[in-house]
Design an enzyme around this catalytic site. Structure first.
Site, PDB file in Angstrom:
ATOM      1  CD  GLU A 192       0.285  16.328 -15.008  1.00 49.92           C
ATOM      2  OE1 GLU A 192      -0.384  16.780 -14.056  1.00 49.92           O
ATOM      3  OE2 GLU A 192       1.455  16.658 -15.240  1.00 49.92           O
ATOM      4  CG  ASP A 219       3.061   9.975 -13.165  1.00 49.87           C
ATOM      5  OD1 ASP A 219       3.795   8.972 -13.144  1.00 49.87           O
ATOM      6  OD2 ASP A 219       3.347  11.016 -13.783  1.00 49.87           O
ATOM      7  CE1 TYR A 268       6.591  11.005 -20.390  1.00 54.39           C
ATOM      8  CE2 TYR A 268       4.932  11.577 -22.019  1.00 54.39           C
ATOM      9  CZ  TYR A 268       5.341  10.823 -20.948  1.00 54.39           C
ATOM     10  OH  TYR A 268       4.501   9.861 -20.441  1.00 54.39           O
TER      11      TYR A 268
HETATM   12  C1  GLA Z   1       6.069  10.922 -16.486  1.00 51.51           C
HETATM   13  C2  GLA Z   1       4.685  10.600 -17.038  1.00 51.51           C
HETATM   14  C3  GLA Z   1       4.336   9.127 -16.838  1.00 51.51           C
HETATM   15  C4  GLA Z   1       5.455   8.228 -17.343  1.00 51.51           C
HETATM   16  C5  GLA Z   1       6.815   8.694 -16.834  1.00 51.51           C
HETATM   17  C6  GLA Z   1       7.956   7.921 -17.467  1.00 51.51           C
HETATM   18  O1  GLA Z   1       6.073  10.763 -15.092  1.00 51.51           O
HETATM   19  O2  GLA Z   1       3.694  11.383 -16.398  1.00 51.51           O
HETATM   20  O3  GLA Z   1       3.111   8.837 -17.469  1.00 51.51           O
HETATM   21  O4  GLA Z   1       5.440   8.142 -18.740  1.00 51.51           O
HETATM   22  O5  GLA Z   1       7.034  10.067 -17.070  1.00 51.51           O
HETATM   23  O6  GLA Z   1       7.876   6.602 -17.098  1.00 51.51           O
END
Ligand code: GLA
Length: 342
Positions: free
Chosen positions: A141, A153, A202
């Site tokens: 990913e 995830d 992010y």
């Molecule tokens: C995305 C990322 C996860 C996590 C969420 C926020 O989904 O892939 O790893 O950090 O954001 O909780």
């Protein structure tokens, strides 16, 4: 020799509570869902040829050893980037021909890309524990998206248990199943806002938590007094979100086990407020939706779920509640099992 056709399945996930805590070594409480990706593959040869339900075709020559990560981010069709990242990480030399279908809304924050990566990995012969599959998926990913995402995830998708959420300690990567009581149903409602700024913001949020952790230690356990004493108001808010969110996750898991959905719902609303005010990852459309839902007698709580900046709201509701009238882009989901060969 005719080889047997393989079918793999990987679910999506929805996070009940605990966002932007995984990469900071904190707690999360997500569940794998009954929507996901199916890959059907007739293995053989050294090319991988996959068709999607929309008749898009992907063709890769294996192994992909020479392909640079930058090439992946421009590959078309776009879903092929996640397939290629899985094949690249696996260093697959054997491909095959087959089909990809999904029941997940794509790009809505329900981990459609990680679901695809894990389903492809299993179809291409990945052999290992759920934790190994999750770590593999996290690398794939990150390569495909260029986003420094955490493990939540992929670990949820790999290790999901039907009828249960997973309480994951992301510092140790240990997890345990928490039964979903019969007194609740889980809905996911799309805000209508695509998750546009999610990638760059992010990475910036993750960096901020790392800077704060260098000042006060691991944020999941840092003292709130130490956090409040940080000499930068933005870092204070970022760190305070992580610290308080981990507490909320712990209490929410216990409340679910005690069949106290009212308490879980209150914690979800607090989580949303913290993601909005301290972590600044909400948008007005998500806030309005959470507010509207929280005023209903048949809803225990709601919050943005996943990275934020658009995407979906997760709702804990009384059984029998119909939220499809609130948003047509809505899904009543059940907690399902993790990724597997069918
Ligand atoms: C995305 C990322 C996860 C996590 C969420 C926020 O989904 O892939 O790893 O950090 O954001 O909780």
């Amino acid at each position: 020799m005719v080889t047997e056709t393989l079918r793999s399945w990987a679910p999506g996930r929805v996070n009940l509570i605990g966002d932007h805590t995984d990469y900071a070594g904190g707690l999360v409480l997500p569940m794998a869902i009954n929507l996901g990706t199916t890959v059907t593959l007739q293995p053989g040869g050294n090319t991988l040829h996959l068709r999607s339900a929309r008749r898009q075709s992907l063709h890769l020559d294996l192994p992909l050893g020479g392909v640079l990560a930058e090439d992946l981010t421009t590959l078309e069709p776009a879903w092929g980037r996640f397939v290629a990242a899985a094949a690249l990480e696996l260093a697959s030399t054997v491909g095959g021909s087959g089909e990809v279908t999904t029941t997940l809304p794509v790009g809505a924050g329900l981990s459609s890309s990680s679901s695809l990566e894990l389903a492809v990995a299993l179809a291409l012969g990945f052999d290992g524990s759920p934790l190994e599959l999750a770590r593999f998926g996290q690398r794939a990913e990150q390569v495909a998206s260029g986003v420094p995402s955490g493990i939540m995830d992929q670990l949820t998708i790999a290790a999901g248990v039907a009828g249960h959420a997973l309480l994951i300690d992301c510092a140790t990567e240990r997890h345990r199943a928490v039964r979903m009581p019969d007194s609740v149903e889980v809905w996911v409602l799309h805000s209508g806002v695509p998750r546009r700024l999610a990638d760059s913001a992010y990475a910036e949020r993750r960096r901020a938590t790392e800077v704060a952790a260098r000042l006060v230690g691991p944020l999941a356990e840092a003292s709130l007094d130490d956090i409040e004493a940080i000499d930068d108001p933005v870092l204070v808010r970022r760190a305070r979100h992580v610290r308080t969110e981990c507490d909320r996750v712990r209490v929410a898991a216990a409340a679910l086990e005690a069949d106290d959905p009212t308490e879980v719902g209150q914690l979800m609303l607090q989580s949303h407020a913290s993601l909005r005010d301290d972590f600044n990852v909400s948008v007005p459309e998500l806030d309005h939706l959470v507010l509207e839902l929280s005023s209903r007698g048949d809803v225990f709580g709601a919050r943005l779920t996943g990275a934020g900046f658009g995407g979906c709201v997760v709702v804990l509701a009384r059984p029998g509640t119909d939220l499809s009238t609130v948003r047509s882009d809505s899904w009543l989901v059940q907690a399902g099992d993790g990724a597997r060969l069918l």
